[in-house]
Design a protein around this motif. Structure first.
Motif, PDB file in Angstrom:
ATOM      1  N   ARG A  70       1.043  -1.193   0.109  1.00  0.00           N
ATOM      2  CA  ARG A  70       0.080   0.039  -0.137  1.00  0.00           C
ATOM      3  C   ARG A  70       0.848   1.208  -0.008  1.00  0.00           C
ATOM      4  NH1 ARG A  70      -5.710  -0.629   0.769  1.00  0.00           N
ATOM      5  NH2 ARG A  70      -6.210  -2.371   1.699  1.00  0.00           N
ATOM      6  N   GLU A  71       2.240   1.023   0.482  1.00  0.00           N
ATOM      7  CA  GLU A  71       3.128   2.539   0.478  1.00  0.00           C
ATOM      8  C   GLU A  71       4.122   2.198  -0.379  1.00  0.00           C
ATOM      9  OE1 GLU A  71       2.321   0.618   3.505  1.00  0.00           O
ATOM     10  OE2 GLU A  71       0.577   1.838   3.775  1.00  0.00           O
ATOM     11  N   ARG A  72       4.128   1.384  -1.331  1.00  0.00           N
ATOM     12  CA  ARG A  72       5.194   0.979  -2.368  1.00  0.00           C
ATOM     13  C   ARG A  72       5.654   1.974  -2.778  1.00  0.00           C
ATOM     14  NH1 ARG A  72       0.527  -0.433  -4.238  1.00  0.00           N
ATOM     15  NH2 ARG A  72       0.116  -0.397  -6.584  1.00  0.00           N
ATOM     16  N   LYS A  73       7.100   2.133  -3.103  1.00  0.00           N
ATOM     17  CA  LYS A  73       8.020   3.125  -3.799  1.00  0.00           C
ATOM     18  C   LYS A  73       8.531   2.568  -4.749  1.00  0.00           C
ATOM     19  CE  LYS A  73       7.911   5.530   0.605  1.00  0.00           C
ATOM     20  NZ  LYS A  73       6.897   6.712   0.374  1.00  0.00           N
ATOM     21  N   HIS A  74       8.462   3.069  -6.004  1.00  0.00           N
ATOM     22  CA  HIS A  74       9.162   2.252  -7.269  1.00  0.00           C
ATOM     23  C   HIS A  74      10.681   3.022  -7.303  1.00  0.00           C
ATOM     24  CE1 HIS A  74       5.304   0.849  -9.611  1.00  0.00           C
ATOM     25  NE2 HIS A  74       5.522   0.332  -8.168  1.00  0.00           N
ATOM     26  N   VAL A  75      11.534   1.942  -7.577  1.00  0.00           N
ATOM     27  CA  VAL A  75      12.931   2.674  -7.701  1.00  0.00           C
ATOM     28  C   VAL A  75      13.582   1.797  -8.699  1.00  0.00           C
ATOM     29  CG1 VAL A  75      15.156   3.319  -6.495  1.00  0.00           C
ATOM     30  CG2 VAL A  75      13.093   2.978  -5.052  1.00  0.00           C
ATOM     31  N   PRO A 109       7.965  10.337  -9.772  1.00  0.00           N
ATOM     32  CA  PRO A 109       7.818  10.906  -8.671  1.00  0.00           C
ATOM     33  C   PRO A 109       6.495  11.130  -8.044  1.00  0.00           C
ATOM     34  CG  PRO A 109       9.036  12.182  -9.968  1.00  0.00           C
ATOM     35  CD  PRO A 109       8.692  11.131 -10.825  1.00  0.00           C
ATOM     36  N   GLU A 110       5.978  10.851  -7.122  1.00  0.00           N
ATOM     37  CA  GLU A 110       4.809  11.090  -6.324  1.00  0.00           C
ATOM     38  C   GLU A 110       3.556  10.891  -7.270  1.00  0.00           C
ATOM     39  OE1 GLU A 110       4.729  15.240  -4.941  1.00  0.00           O
ATOM     40  OE2 GLU A 110       6.552  14.818  -3.473  1.00  0.00           O
ATOM     41  N   PHE A 111       3.651   9.837  -8.374  1.00  0.00           N
ATOM     42  CA  PHE A 111       2.455   9.514  -9.077  1.00  0.00           C
ATOM     43  C   PHE A 111       1.630   8.472  -8.507  1.00  0.00           C
ATOM     44  CE2 PHE A 111       1.136   6.885 -12.924  1.00  0.00           C
ATOM     45  CZ  PHE A 111       0.377   7.752 -13.257  1.00  0.00           C
ATOM     46  N   LEU A 112       0.508   8.987  -8.205  1.00  0.00           N
ATOM     47  CA  LEU A 112      -0.572   7.937  -7.518  1.00  0.00           C
ATOM     48  C   LEU A 112       0.038   7.692  -6.207  1.00  0.00           C
ATOM     49  CD1 LEU A 112      -1.965   6.209 -10.559  1.00  0.00           C
ATOM     50  CD2 LEU A 112      -2.799   8.431  -9.599  1.00  0.00           C
ATOM     51  N   SER A 113      -0.010   6.185  -6.152  1.00  0.00           N
ATOM     52  CA  SER A 113       0.331   5.704  -4.704  1.00  0.00           C
ATOM     53  C   SER A 113       1.843   4.898  -4.961  1.00  0.00           C
ATOM     54  CB  SER A 113      -0.539   4.812  -4.286  1.00  0.00           C
ATOM     55  OG  SER A 113      -0.882   3.754  -5.033  1.00  0.00           O
ATOM     56  N   VAL A 114       2.542   5.182  -6.203  1.00  0.00           N
ATOM     57  CA  VAL A 114       3.758   4.228  -6.410  1.00  0.00           C
ATOM     58  C   VAL A 114       5.007   5.018  -6.546  1.00  0.00           C
ATOM     59  CG1 VAL A 114       2.222   2.438  -7.407  1.00  0.00           C
ATOM     60  CG2 VAL A 114       3.031   4.246  -9.035  1.00  0.00           C
ATOM     61  N   GLY A 115       4.907   6.375  -6.451  1.00  0.00           N
ATOM     62  CA  GLY A 115       6.108   6.870  -6.614  1.00  0.00           C
ATOM     63  C   GLY A 115       6.858   7.525  -5.430  1.00  0.00           C
ATOM     64  N   MET A 116       8.293   7.813  -5.500  1.00  0.00           N
ATOM     65  CA  MET A 116       8.813   8.139  -4.358  1.00  0.00           C
ATOM     66  C   MET A 116       8.727   9.720  -4.088  1.00  0.00           C
ATOM     67  SD  MET A 116      12.791   6.890  -4.875  1.00  0.00           S
ATOM     68  CE  MET A 116      13.392   7.935  -3.689  1.00  0.00           C
ATOM     69  N   SER A 117       8.457  10.175  -2.886  1.00  0.00           N
ATOM     70  CA  SER A 117       8.003  11.552  -2.831  1.00  0.00           C
ATOM     71  C   SER A 117       9.064  12.303  -2.933  1.00  0.00           C
ATOM     72  CB  SER A 117       7.346  11.648  -1.344  1.00  0.00           C
ATOM     73  OG  SER A 117       8.508  11.163  -0.303  1.00  0.00           O
ATOM     74  N   ARG A 118       8.913  13.764  -2.836  1.00  0.00           N
ATOM     75  CA  ARG A 118       9.937  14.739  -2.943  1.00  0.00           C
ATOM     76  C   ARG A 118      10.835  14.375  -1.640  1.00  0.00           C
ATOM     77  NH1 ARG A 118       9.814  20.047  -5.142  1.00  0.00           N
ATOM     78  NH2 ARG A 118       7.350  19.734  -5.135  1.00  0.00           N
TER      79      ARG A 118
END
Length: 254
Positions: A70-75, A109-118
């Motif tokens: 639910r908090e995934r961040k793509h790298v 970045p910061e795209f929907l629920s899948v991007g790393m935030s600033r």
């Protein structure tokens, strides 16, 4: 490879077959970065080698899903020697990318629920080499925000088709000012902030491709992938899969 002085790189695609290769070449792409979901690096590397030739280089990469679903961040990591699983902490993933001296690119970045935030990017800015400014899933406000984020952390940008379907490969690309003939050359271009320009096609076909990619999100972000979490002994990129020999147990989130 292209005879142009520069090199056109579609920096992130999920699909790869004969049709994809043919389309990439027709679009003038020199390099594809192939990073499918939930595939281990050795499998990706073998497939990339199979589809590379004198006209098109396919570079293997991993888009790691850091943190819980639910908090995934793509790298996106390019130049890895050892496999890195999904569902590890963002800190754990970044530490491993640093250890392997991989190039690290931040997709959407910061795209929907899948991007790393600033904030995520700023906290790991020493490990980040580029921030994606554009892909075909973006609407204009996503692109504007991504560019602002890249500027705020003083990182160069890149563009990709982010193709999950074959027809969108090569619709957006990053053109570097140098020849890129192998995986290490792309890593070096990213790590050295090589001059580049980002481009995308235009017209009706391009518009339809963009709509098709955005529509694909309905499946991409669904719970149809729940087995990736609930089958730790079977899923190839689960951090507790036996293939990782327990190396990521201390940073696994499942």
């Amino acid at each position: 490879m292209s005879e142009r002085e520069g090199t056109r790189v579609d920096m992130h695609v999920k699909v790869l077959d004969d049709g994809v290769v043919e389309r990439a070449k027709a679009r003038g792409i020199d390099v594809l970065v192939y990073a499918p979901h939930f595939e281990r690096l050795p499998t990706i590397r073998r497939r990339a080698e199979r589809y590379s030739d004198d006209e098109l280089l396919v570079v293997p990469a991993r888009e790691v899903f850091a943190e819980a679903w639910r908090e995934r961040k793509h790298v996106l990591a390019i130049g890895l020697d050892d496999p890195v699983p999904d569902f590890v902490t963002l800190d754990g993933a970044m530490d491993e990318f640093r250890r392997q001296d991989a190039a690290v690119a931040v997709p959407h970045p910061e795209f929907l629920s899948v991007g790393m935030s600033r904030h995520d990017i700023a906290r790991h800015v020493d490990a980040v080499d580029a921030v994606e400014a554009y892909n075909l899933k973006h609407w204009p406000h996503h692109t504007r925000r991504a560019k602002r984020i890249a500027e705020s952390v003083e990182k160069p940008t890149f563009a990709s088709s982010y193709a999950h379907i074959r027809r969108t490969v090569g619709e957006a690309w990053t053109e570097f000012d140098r020849s890129i003939d192998d995986e290490q050359a792309l890593v070096d271009a990213l790590r050295e902030d090589a001059p580049r320009e980002v481009h995308c096609r235009s017209g009706v076909e391009y518009g339809l491709a963009s709509v098709a990619e955005f529509a694909h999100l309905g499946w991409e972000n669904s719970w149809k992938k729940i087995d990736r979490i609930l089958l730790p002994g079977q899923e190839a990129t689960h951090p507790r899969n036996d293939a990782y020999d327990g190396r990521f147990d201390d940073v696994a989130v499942y």
